[in-house]
Design a protein around this motif. Structure first.
Motif, short mmCIF file in Angstrom:
data_model
loop_
_atom_site.label_atom_id
_atom_site.label_comp_id
_atom_site.label_asym_id
_atom_site.label_seq_id
_atom_site.Cartn_x
_atom_site.Cartn_y
_atom_site.Cartn_z
N GLU A 480 39.84 -73.51 -44.13
CA GLU A 480 39.38 -72.65 -43.05
C GLU A 480 38.62 -73.45 -42.00
O GLU A 480 38.81 -73.28 -40.79
CB GLU A 480 38.48 -71.55 -43.62
N MET A 542 34.58 -66.53 -43.32
CA MET A 542 35.95 -66.11 -43.60
C MET A 542 36.00 -64.82 -44.42
O MET A 542 37.08 -64.27 -44.64
CB MET A 542 36.70 -67.23 -44.34
N THR A 574 36.34 -65.48 -38.95
CA THR A 574 37.71 -66.02 -38.89
C THR A 574 38.77 -65.06 -39.40
O THR A 574 39.95 -65.36 -39.34
CB THR A 574 37.79 -67.33 -39.71
#
Length: 576
Positions: A480, A542, A574
């Motif tokens: 990520e 995330m 994200t």
């Protein structure tokens, strides 16, 4: 033979790297010169001796030569200023112009010695000041212009090489620029010009190799080797081959590396160039290691370490200790490997030139020790037994098929996972600290060099240890983090090099790591190119139910290396 002719012969001997014969000749001329009461000849002897002593690292001799030249010139300066005593002034038969000529010429020769001495002992700031003084811009005497240009370029080479020896490659870039500019502009075919051109080509090529720009190094080395061979300068020829061998190793050509090192070493050893002798032993060890010769490799690196200890080079000693620790790793002697890493850390602590990058690479390597021990716990078939002799250790090393046998859930498996956790605690923060400054580099070439030669090896190790640990959450966080940068590429340069093969030959950055640290810790900026953001990213989140990714490791990177991996901004979500 007349004294001026003998002085010229000594000069030619020094160009051929026969310093011993040149020194003996110069010393033998001193009684005759003293009897003739020729200060100009004596200062020429002192200047040449100083240069010889600089090459052979006899720095007291360099210091004494420069002092005696300055002392002699001060007498002529006092005569010109009218402050000399009558008896001293009466002894001079020179015109004022001749005295100014003498002062200008040998003042510059002393200035060169002072510049070279400061650079050689690691006083790079003092060397820069002396170099600026040497570049005096005085053009009163046209006949001295060529010698002045020679001295300036030679001094720049000496300063640039010394900076690279102390891992300050980025500070050498402007110097190398002027050196190469002189090499392109030079049309003279004298021995002095050829000697300087060969020295410049070899020095700049080594800089290119050490900063990962192999394609730029090759033409300069070919040029230097051809010119040295034409002049019959065997040491310069051997030094060019040493650098070609270093470039071959970086390119993954082990056979050519070994051939070139065996061609270069006998000559370099005969001329007693300790630093280059050590580098030959380093590459001998690397080629032997690549063929599975653990014992011979260790002996080679032991020789290299001994020479570097004699020279008092802590940064070189720290690198060879890390390289030697791989032998202990392959033999399963973990405590011995950890001790070598600790010795390497002490070398960094003792050097005023050590950088946070060197410490990050060292911690990353310590993580390699823990990772290797963990894999041994998993029953890796290539791991050595500490009780094995050299023959058994080498046989096991060559026969390893990369198979692990410890079943999941066993005690050994649990011990391995704990050691992989400890490896991740070292490798992940180091990789994040190193990679965090990549987007602080505004120059595209320097940024690409940092990415491929500095960041990539550490990032690969971080991903590997996270994967081997079976920590899917850490792997996903690393993905990520790097996806947010758009740093993944489908194209990979597969060199086939093992992790052990680049410890002592890791590429040096061509960006100032301390300056980048300041930029990386600051606010994001734009550079007007395709990159819209330079500097650290904001924290990345995330999962709305968890905190920012890599939070723990980012904190370790900040505490250990002073590198702020993320900007002080609101987190980016994200998952949107």
């Amino acid at each position: 033979m007349a004294v001026p002719d003998e002085l010229e012969r000594a000069r030619r001997l020094s160009f051929a790297s026969d310093e011993t014969t040149a020194k003996e000749l110069l010393l033998s001329l001193m009684p005759e010169i003293e009897a003739a009461d020729r200060d100009d000849w004596m200062m020429e002897v002192l200047a040449q001796l100083g240069e010889l002593y600089l090459v052979r690292t006899a720095y007291d001799g360099v210091r004494e030569g420069a002092r005696r030249i300055r002392e002699c010139l001060s007498v002529y300066s006092s005569i010109l200023a009218g402050t000399a005593t009558p008896d001293v002034a009466a002894k001079s038969t020179m015109t004022p112009r001749e005295m100014r000529h003498l002062i200008r010429r040998y003042g510059r020769r002393a200035g060169f010695l002072e510049t070279g001495l400061a650079a050689a002992v690691g006083d790079h700031e003092g060397a820069a000041i002396a170099l600026r003084a040497l570049d005096d811009g005085d053009d009163e005497f046209a006949d001295l212009a060529e010698e002045h240009s020679y001295l300036l370029t030679y001094a720049r080479v000496v300063c640039a090489v010394a900076l690279c020896e102390d891992d300050l490659h980025v500070r050498s870039v402007p110097l190398w620029g002027k050196v190469i500019e002189h090499a392109h502009a030079s049309t003279g075919g004298s021995e002095a010009e050829d000697s300087l051109r060969v020295l410049s080509c070899i020095g700049y090529a080594r800089f290119c190799i050490e900063t990962g720009r192999l394609e730029q190094a090759e033409p300069w080395l070919r040029r230097a080797e051809a010119r040295a061979e034409a002049r019959g300068w065997e040491l310069a020829t051997a030094r060019a081959r040493l650098e070609r061998g270093a470039a071959s190793w970086q390119a993954g050509d082990r056979v050519t590396t070994e051939r070139l090192m065996y061609e270069a070493y006998p000559v370099i050893a005969r001329y007693a160039r300790a630093n280059d002798v050590s580098r030959c032993w380093l590459f001998f060890g690397l080629t032997r290691m690549s063929a599975g010769g653990l014992k011979v490799a260790d002996e080679c690196w032991e020789n290299a370490e001994r020479h570097w200890r004699e020279l008092g080079k802590p940064l070189h000693i720290h690198r060879i200790l890390l390289q030697r620790s791989w032998i202990a790793i392959f033999r399963g002697r973990w405590a011995e490997a950890v001790d070598m890493v600790a010795q390497a850390r002490a070398c960094l602590d003792s050097s005023p030139r050590s950088s946070w990058l060197a410490y990050a690479r060292l911690d990353d390597h310590l993580g390699n020790v823990w990772r290797a021990e963990a894999i041994a716990e998993l029953g890796f078939d290539g791991t050595g037994d500490p009780s094995d002799d050299w023959e058994a250790a080498e046989a096991r090393y060559r026969a390893g098929a990369g198979v692990t046998r410890a079943p999941e859930g066993s005690a050994r498996y649990g011990a391995a996972m704990e050691k992989l956790r400890r490896a991740a605690e070292l490798k992940v923060p180091a990789s994040l600290a190193v990679d965090s400054v990549r987007y602080s580099v505004s120059d595209a070439e320097a940024r690409a060099q940092w990415a491929s030669c500095v960041s990539a090896p550490l990032l690969a190790g971080a991903f590997a240890v996270a994967w081997e640990w079976g920590n899917a959450d850490l792997v996903s966080q690393l993905i990520e983090y790097h996806s947010a940068r758009g740093t993944f590429s489908a194209e990979t340069a597969a060199t086939g090099s093992a992790e052990w093969s680049s410890v002592a030959t890791a590429a040096a950055p061509i960006a100032d790591v301390d300056e980048l640290a300041l930029v990386a810790a600051g606010p994001p900026i734009t550079d007007g190119t395709g990159l819209t953001r330079l500097g650290p990213l904001p924290p990345l989140q995330m999962d709305p139910t968890t905190g920012p990714v890599l939070d723990h490791y980012r904190d370790l990177a900040l505490r250990r290396y002073g590198q702020c991996v993320t900007a002080a901004e609101a987190a980016w979500a994200t998952w949107h």
